[in-house]
Design a protein around this motif. Structure first.
Motif, PDB file in Angstrom:
ATOM      1  N   GLU A   1     -19.438  45.357 119.034  1.00 23.01           N
ATOM      2  CA  GLU A   1     -18.816  46.607 119.487  1.00 23.01           C
ATOM      3  C   GLU A   1     -17.537  46.842 118.697  1.00 23.01           C
ATOM      4  N   LEU A   2     -17.684  47.356 117.492  1.00 22.28           N
ATOM      5  CA  LEU A   2     -16.558  47.555 116.590  1.00 22.28           C
ATOM      6  C   LEU A   2     -16.141  49.023 116.537  1.00 22.28           C
ATOM      7  N   ALA A   3     -14.851  49.242 116.302  1.00 18.04           N
ATOM      8  CA  ALA A   3     -14.341  50.602 116.147  1.00 18.04           C
ATOM      9  C   ALA A   3     -14.641  51.133 114.754  1.00 18.04           C
ATOM     10  N   LEU A   4     -14.519  52.436 114.615  1.00 16.76           N
ATOM     11  CA  LEU A   4     -14.522  53.120 113.322  1.00 16.76           C
ATOM     12  C   LEU A   4     -13.159  53.779 113.163  1.00 16.76           C
ATOM     13  N   VAL A   5     -12.460  53.442 112.094  1.00 16.73           N
ATOM     14  CA  VAL A   5     -11.145  54.026 111.824  1.00 16.73           C
ATOM     15  C   VAL A   5     -11.310  55.133 110.791  1.00 16.73           C
ATOM     16  N   VAL A   6     -10.940  56.344 111.174  1.00 13.57           N
ATOM     17  CA  VAL A   6     -10.968  57.483 110.258  1.00 13.57           C
ATOM     18  C   VAL A   6      -9.518  57.798 109.883  1.00 13.57           C
ATOM     19  N   ALA A   7      -9.180  57.509 108.631  1.00 13.86           N
ATOM     20  CA  ALA A   7      -7.802  57.647 108.163  1.00 13.86           C
ATOM     21  C   ALA A   7      -7.609  59.034 107.565  1.00 13.86           C
TER      22      ALA A   7
ATOM     23  N   GLY B   1     -11.540  56.886 104.610  1.00 14.26           N
ATOM     24  CA  GLY B   1     -10.592  57.979 104.428  1.00 14.26           C
ATOM     25  C   GLY B   1     -11.282  59.301 104.711  1.00 14.26           C
ATOM     26  N   TYR B   2     -10.554  60.230 105.305  1.00 15.25           N
ATOM     27  CA  TYR B   2     -11.128  61.554 105.542  1.00 15.25           C
ATOM     28  C   TYR B   2     -10.711  62.473 104.394  1.00 15.25           C
ATOM     29  N   ALA B   3     -11.697  62.858 103.591  1.00 18.10           N
ATOM     30  CA  ALA B   3     -11.482  63.719 102.419  1.00 18.10           C
ATOM     31  C   ALA B   3     -10.467  63.112 101.454  1.00 18.10           C
ATOM     32  N   THR B   4     -10.417  61.779 101.388  1.00 21.22           N
ATOM     33  CA  THR B   4      -9.517  61.086 100.477  1.00 21.22           C
ATOM     34  C   THR B   4     -10.065  59.699 100.193  1.00 21.22           C
ATOM     35  N   ASP B   5      -9.744  59.175  99.009  1.00 20.98           N
ATOM     36  CA  ASP B   5     -10.089  57.785  98.714  1.00 20.98           C
ATOM     37  C   ASP B   5      -8.846  56.896  98.741  1.00 20.98           C
ATOM     38  N   ARG B   6      -7.772  57.416  99.335  1.00 20.89           N
ATOM     39  CA  ARG B   6      -6.516  56.676  99.466  1.00 20.89           C
ATOM     40  C   ARG B   6      -6.207  56.450 100.940  1.00 20.89           C
ATOM     41  N   PHE B   7      -5.627  55.311 101.243  1.00 23.04           N
ATOM     42  CA  PHE B   7      -5.265  55.011 102.627  1.00 23.04           C
ATOM     43  C   PHE B   7      -3.887  55.590 102.913  1.00 23.04           C
ATOM     44  N   PRO B   8      -3.774  56.465 103.914  1.00 25.54           N
ATOM     45  CA  PRO B   8      -2.469  57.083 104.188  1.00 25.54           C
ATOM     46  C   PRO B   8      -1.489  56.110 104.838  1.00 25.54           C
TER      47      PRO B   8
ATOM     48  N   TRP C   1     -14.449  53.769 101.407  1.00 26.20           N
ATOM     49  CA  TRP C   1     -15.363  54.824 101.841  1.00 26.20           C
ATOM     50  C   TRP C   1     -14.598  56.099 102.111  1.00 26.20           C
ATOM     51  N   THR C   2     -15.250  57.230 101.789  1.00 27.91           N
ATOM     52  CA  THR C   2     -14.689  58.548 102.067  1.00 27.91           C
ATOM     53  C   THR C   2     -15.712  59.359 102.846  1.00 27.91           C
ATOM     54  N   LEU C   3     -15.263  59.982 103.927  1.00 29.04           N
ATOM     55  CA  LEU C   3     -16.095  60.890 104.713  1.00 29.04           C
ATOM     56  C   LEU C   3     -15.493  62.282 104.606  1.00 29.04           C
ATOM     57  N   ASP C   4     -16.346  63.298 104.463  1.00 33.06           N
ATOM     58  CA  ASP C   4     -15.848  64.624 104.100  1.00 33.06           C
ATOM     59  C   ASP C   4     -16.027  65.700 105.167  1.00 33.06           C
ATOM     60  N   SER C   5     -16.616  65.349 106.315  1.00 32.87           N
ATOM     61  CA  SER C   5     -16.810  66.364 107.353  1.00 32.87           C
ATOM     62  C   SER C   5     -16.932  65.695 108.713  1.00 32.87           C
ATOM     63  N   PRO C   6     -16.622  66.429 109.783  1.00 33.12           N
ATOM     64  CA  PRO C   6     -16.837  65.882 111.133  1.00 33.12           C
ATOM     65  C   PRO C   6     -18.281  65.467 111.367  1.00 33.12           C
ATOM     66  N   ARG C   7     -19.219  66.229 110.819  1.00 35.79           N
ATOM     67  CA  ARG C   7     -20.627  65.882 110.972  1.00 35.79           C
ATOM     68  C   ARG C   7     -20.930  64.538 110.335  1.00 35.79           C
ATOM     69  N   GLN C   8     -20.338  64.264 109.177  1.00 35.13           N
ATOM     70  CA  GLN C   8     -20.576  62.987 108.515  1.00 35.13           C
ATOM     71  C   GLN C   8     -19.991  61.833 109.334  1.00 35.13           C
ATOM     72  N   VAL C   9     -18.834  62.048 109.938  1.00 36.55           N
ATOM     73  CA  VAL C   9     -18.266  61.011 110.807  1.00 36.55           C
ATOM     74  C   VAL C   9     -19.205  60.753 111.987  1.00 36.55           C
ATOM     75  N   ALA C  10     -19.710  61.824 112.592  1.00 38.63           N
ATOM     76  CA  ALA C  10     -20.638  61.679 113.711  1.00 38.63           C
ATOM     77  C   ALA C  10     -21.902  60.939 113.282  1.00 38.63           C
ATOM     78  N   ASP C  11     -22.358  61.166 112.055  1.00 36.71           N
ATOM     79  CA  ASP C  11     -23.524  60.442 111.548  1.00 36.71           C
ATOM     80  C   ASP C  11     -23.249  58.940 111.491  1.00 36.71           C
ATOM     81  N   VAL C  12     -22.044  58.576 111.059  1.00 39.66           N
ATOM     82  CA  VAL C  12     -21.680  57.156 111.020  1.00 39.66           C
ATOM     83  C   VAL C  12     -21.661  56.576 112.434  1.00 39.66           C
ATOM     84  N   MET C  13     -21.150  57.333 113.390  1.00 46.89           N
ATOM     85  CA  MET C  13     -21.119  56.875 114.776  1.00 46.89           C
ATOM     86  C   MET C  13     -22.537  56.633 115.302  1.00 46.89           C
ATOM     87  N   ARG C  14     -23.444  57.537 114.970  1.00 47.22           N
ATOM     88  CA  ARG C  14     -24.834  57.360 115.384  1.00 47.22           C
ATOM     89  C   ARG C  14     -25.452  56.130 114.721  1.00 47.22           C
TER      90      ARG C  14
END
Length: 302
Positions: A220-226, A178-185, A198-211
């Motif tokens: 080769e799995l996707a990352l879903v940011v809800a 979830g982006y800035a949430t612990d609930r699935f929209p 899992w909750t991610l709170d910033s674009p930088r944190q999402v990029a860290d997960v991608m790295r």
């Protein structure tokens, strides 16, 4: 299959600048004319305002295109006979010279082939209600289980079986945060009623997960940011529940099955909420596009 990548997108990918893939189904099949063209241009401009390059994806005359000019966007928005293409349809469209708008699965595949890592959409497909009887599951899920791309979405369409979809994503190994949430929209709802791990709170944190995905290797799995639609712009949950219950009864009474179920239910929601569900969906898409562009900028700057 000959992939045609626009010069702007090709140069941005080569230079490791920020690029965001956009699907075209919303243009061809999700909105009435001429609003669809206005929204297409608006979404591309929203990507640019965040410092990224938009890459709207479609198939025109049998040629998959990543990055459309305004004339090509006009074709997708206004040409009669534009098909809706999932990834399974791509070889058929190429071989027969067909034109079509790409769904989530086709857009994700073509974006990945073009070297694009971030994709913005509205809501994912998923496991349909009464799956144990119909075995109806969106091709989105299987494609995301074998494509390294980050998908920014507002969860899955609320007409689907949300807990079954989350379970299926877990089984397939697709990470969901979830982006800035612990609930699935729930697309037009800020909260589907189900949590995320899992909750991610910033674009930088999402990029860290991608790295971290790349560093770890593996499938080769996707990352879903809800990313939830703002509560102030969501569809009223009570109205949604009432109209969706009516829509499901009407769907069964009229014998609607298979691929016709989703458009039937979505159209019913639009008509019986007097357009409020569509407004909420568009608010979700706009928010996803802005966030995806910020993530792409963070990824490019890594």
């Amino acid at each position: 299959m000959t992939l045609v990548v626009s010069e702007e997108v090709r140069e941005a990918v080569h230079a490791r600048r920020a690029v965001v893939a956009l699907e075209s189904t919303i243009i061809a099949h999700g909105l009435p004319r001429p609003r669809n063209m206005q929204v297409a241009l608006e979404l591309e401009e929203a990507v640019r305002r965040q410092g990224a390059v938009p890459a709207t994806i479609a198939v025109l005359d049998g040629r998959p295109r990543v990055g459309l000019d305004e004339g090509q966007l006009e074709r997708v928005a206004n040409e009669d006979g534009i098909r809706k293409l999932g990834h399974r349809d791509l070889p058929l469209a190429v071989a027969t010279g067909a034109s079509g708008a790409t769904t989530v699965s086709a857009t994700a595949l073509l974006a990945a082939l073009a070297g694009i890592r971030v994709f913005a959409t509205g809501g994912l497909g998923g496991v349909h209600r009464r799956w144990t009887v119909t075995q109806d599951e969106s091709a989105d899920l299987g494609l995301l289980a074998r494509t390294r791309i980050t998908v920014v979405c507002a969860g899955v369409k609320s007409i689907l079986d949300v807990p079954a979809t989350l379970q299926r994503l877990e089984t397939l190994g697709v990470a969901v945060a979830g982006y800035a949430t612990d609930r699935f929209p729930g697309f037009c709802l800020a909260d589907s009623g189900h949590p995320v791990d899992w909750t991610l709170d910033s674009p930088r944190q999402v990029a860290d997960v991608m790295r971290a995905q790349d560093a770890l290797g593996g499938p080769e799995l996707a990352l879903v940011v809800a990313n939830p639609v703002p509560e102030t712009e969501q569809l009223d949950p009570a109205l949604h529940a009432r109209v969706l219950a009516d829509a499901l009864r009407s769907c069964e009474a009229e014998g609607v099955t298979g691929q016709a179920v989703t458009p039937f239910l979505l159209d019913y929601l639009v008509r019986h909420t007097e357009g409020a569900s569509l407004s909420a969906n568009l608010a979700a898409v706009r928010g996803n596009v802005r966030l995806a562009a910020r993530i792409a900028v963070a990824w490019a700057g890594a």
